[in-house]
Design an enzyme around this catalytic site. Structure first.
Site, PDB file in Angstrom:
ATOM      1  N   ASP A 171       0.780  -1.115  -0.057  1.00  0.00           N
ATOM      2  CA  ASP A 171      -0.011   0.205   0.067  1.00  0.00           C
ATOM      3  C   ASP A 171       1.021   1.313  -0.242  1.00  0.00           C
ATOM      4  O   ASP A 171       2.006   1.247  -0.591  1.00  0.00           O
ATOM      5  CB  ASP A 171      -0.986   0.110   1.468  1.00  0.00           C
ATOM      6  N   HIS A 211      -3.567   5.990   3.204  1.00  0.00           N
ATOM      7  CA  HIS A 211      -4.358   4.747   3.067  1.00  0.00           C
ATOM      8  C   HIS A 211      -3.862   3.532   3.670  1.00  0.00           C
ATOM      9  O   HIS A 211      -4.596   2.536   3.912  1.00  0.00           O
ATOM     10  CB  HIS A 211      -4.585   4.700   1.518  1.00  0.00           C
ATOM     11  N   SER A 427     -11.257  -1.071  -1.350  1.00  0.00           N
ATOM     12  CA  SER A 427      -9.928  -1.383  -0.424  1.00  0.00           C
ATOM     13  C   SER A 427     -10.358  -1.532   1.157  1.00  0.00           C
ATOM     14  O   SER A 427      -9.510  -1.986   1.788  1.00  0.00           O
ATOM     15  CB  SER A 427      -9.272  -0.078  -0.668  1.00  0.00           C
TER      16      SER A 427
END
Length: 507
Positions: A171, A211, A427
């Site tokens: 990520d 994120h 996600s």
């Protein structure tokens, strides 16, 4: 590469991060291109993925040809016949192919990234939620409707997983200083792959976008009397940074990430990004095929080492099993509508052996944005839905997880100074499955057994009786109305069903 999340012209959204404004109905997904132009003679060097025909030739054996063509080796992944090469030479790919017949393709990567947009750009101001308002395993557990929905608290009462199991979160890195993650971070197995070469300096793989910290918390936030609890709170997390501070995922970073995971004993990888510059990567196009094949080889190598790969289905509301049009590619220039077939696929969601996850909201319906497809989606998990599935338990429809203190979030919650953020997207769904996979890996199960167990213990969900609820959001590629096909045991929206952590671990 990029994480494909919800993004709206009037709202906001994310990477596998979600959409933003609560009251408006989203109209289209947009991504911000890098703006990088193709390299020409005299401009700065850019990276190329070089694919060798043998599938196992070392770039070192081709060094003279690379140098003669104006390139230098950045990273040599000889185990899969892929090299990352830097060059500022004009027409480097053609020169290299002419100089070395073993080179199948060489594809520039500099313009193949797409900026992520997060779901935190607008909305209500940050808030502090007193622990007394959110009872549960940890102070904010009462806000984790997603964990309740998959029976994670009951599963954790049986097992929180083993610290010998490591989940690689490929990520934007992770905030290893976050107090809800710090107890579980494995520094020895974490690295940045930005540029295609591993860098273990913790500063290099620190999350500077947010994120990765969010997905990491869903997987394994510690049960420590603070904030939230992840699906598998006792397992370890490896931050494998493939997305940079601007939210760009480049192919060489993704190849590097899978090679790192494979060679460092990582049991499960969580993946919330999709291949660029084409949403659908067509294997019959020389440049696109080079990216597809390099990443496929890296994923297959990780799988051969026992790593289970879990990936998001994406947020385009596309039927991935029947693609007919790509209206969002290329991301580096103005999109050009092109007709496509099943020769074109989304990476990594459609790579063989990958466990692909769609998203549902708190009512158990497919999230309005989630892509789907027979033979593509394996299972579903909570990813949020701010339009169709706001409930008393999920008043804004989104999923709460850990967030870096230094990065803004318009839907933030605090506990004892630690920061958490609400987001939505496929996600957000995927790390629930990665966390469950980690619980199963803790029992000694291998990757094949884990994938089978997750599918076989999922709670089946039949196709909605009325799919007209999705009519406001047709596929963003081609405008096709969303349609669910298949039976209750397996269908295009939910695969085998919503994961059930309690059933999966034998409760």
């Amino acid at each position: 590469m990029r994480s494909r999340s919800l993004a709206r012209p009037l709202l906001c959204a994310g990477l596998a991060v979600g959409i933003a404004a609560a009251s408006a109905v989203p109209a289209a997904i947009a991504e911000t291109p890098t703006g990088a132009a193709p390299t020409v003679q005299g401009q700065q060097a850019q990276n190329y993925l070089v694919l060798y025909r043998s599938g196992g030739k070392a770039a070192g054996a081709s060094l003279s040809a690379i140098q003669a063509s104006g390139g230098s080796v950045v990273a040599d992944y000889s185990a899969i016949g892929v090299a990352v090469v830097s060059s500022s030479a004009s027409n480097f790919p053609a020169k290299l192919r002419a100089a070395d017949a073993s080179v199948d393709a060489a594809s520039a990567t500099a313009s193949f990234g797409v900026a992520l947009k997060d779901d935190a750009a607008d909305g209500p101001a940050d808030q502090t939620v007193p622990a007394s308002l959110a009872p549960g395993d940890d102070p904010l557990s009462g806000l984790q409707w997603d964990m309740t929905q998959i029976h994670a608290p009951e599963a954790r009462a049986i097992s929180g997983g083993s610290p010998s199991v490591v989940v690689g979160d490929i990520d934007t890195g992770l905030d290893w200083s976050h107090p809800d993650l710090a107890p579980n971070v494995d520094f020895a197995k974490s690295a940045s792959c930005i540029g295609g070469v591993p860098n273990q300096d913790p500063a290099a793989w620190m999350d500077d976008y947010g994120h990765g910290t969010h997905t990491a918390g869903t997987i394994a936030a510690a049960k420590n009397g603070l904030g939230i609890v992840g699906v598998a709170p006792n397992v370890k997390l490896a931050g494998i940074k493939a997305g940079d501070a601007s939210g760009f995922f480049f192919p060489e970073a993704v190849v590097c990430a899978f090679m790192w995971a494979a060679d460092h004993g990582i049991a499960v990888t969580n993946n919330s990004y999709f291949g660029d510059p084409w949403l659908f990567n067509c294997k019959n196009d020389p440049q696109q095929r080079a990216i597809w094949e390099a990443e496929r080889r890296a994923i297959r190598y990780a799988q051969s080492k026992g790593t289970l790969v879990v990936a998001a289905a994406n947020n385009q509301a596309d039927d991935l099993a029947h693609p007919t049009q790509d209206a969002t590619s290329p991301d580096t220039t103005a999109p050009v509508v092109r007709d496509i077939t099943n020769a074109c696929a989304v990476v990594p969601a459609e790579v063989p052996g990958v466990v692909t996850v769609s998203a549902v909201g708190n009512l158990g319906l497919k999230s309005f944005f989630s892509s789907y497809g027979i033979g593509v989606v394996d299972v579903t998990a909570p990813g949020g839905d701010s339009v169709l599935q706001r409930t008393a338990a999920a008043p804004n429809g989104r999923v709460l997880s850990t967030w870096p203190a230094s990065i803004g979030c318009s839907r933030a919650v605090y506990d004892s100074g630690a920061k958490y953020c609400y987001l939505q997207g496929t996600s957000m769904a995927t790390p629930h499955v990665a966390g469950l996979a980690a619980l199963l890996a803790s029992t000694g199960a291998n990757s094949g057994q884990i994938a089978s167990r997750i599918a076989n213990t999922a709670d089946p969900i039949a196709c909605p009786a009325d799919v007209s609820i999705y009519s406001f959001f047709p596929a963003l590629d081609g405008g096709t109305p969303q349609a669910c096909t298949g039976g209750r045991a397996y269908n295009s929206f939910y695969g085998h069903g919503q994961i059930n952590a309690l059933r999966a671990i034998g409760g």
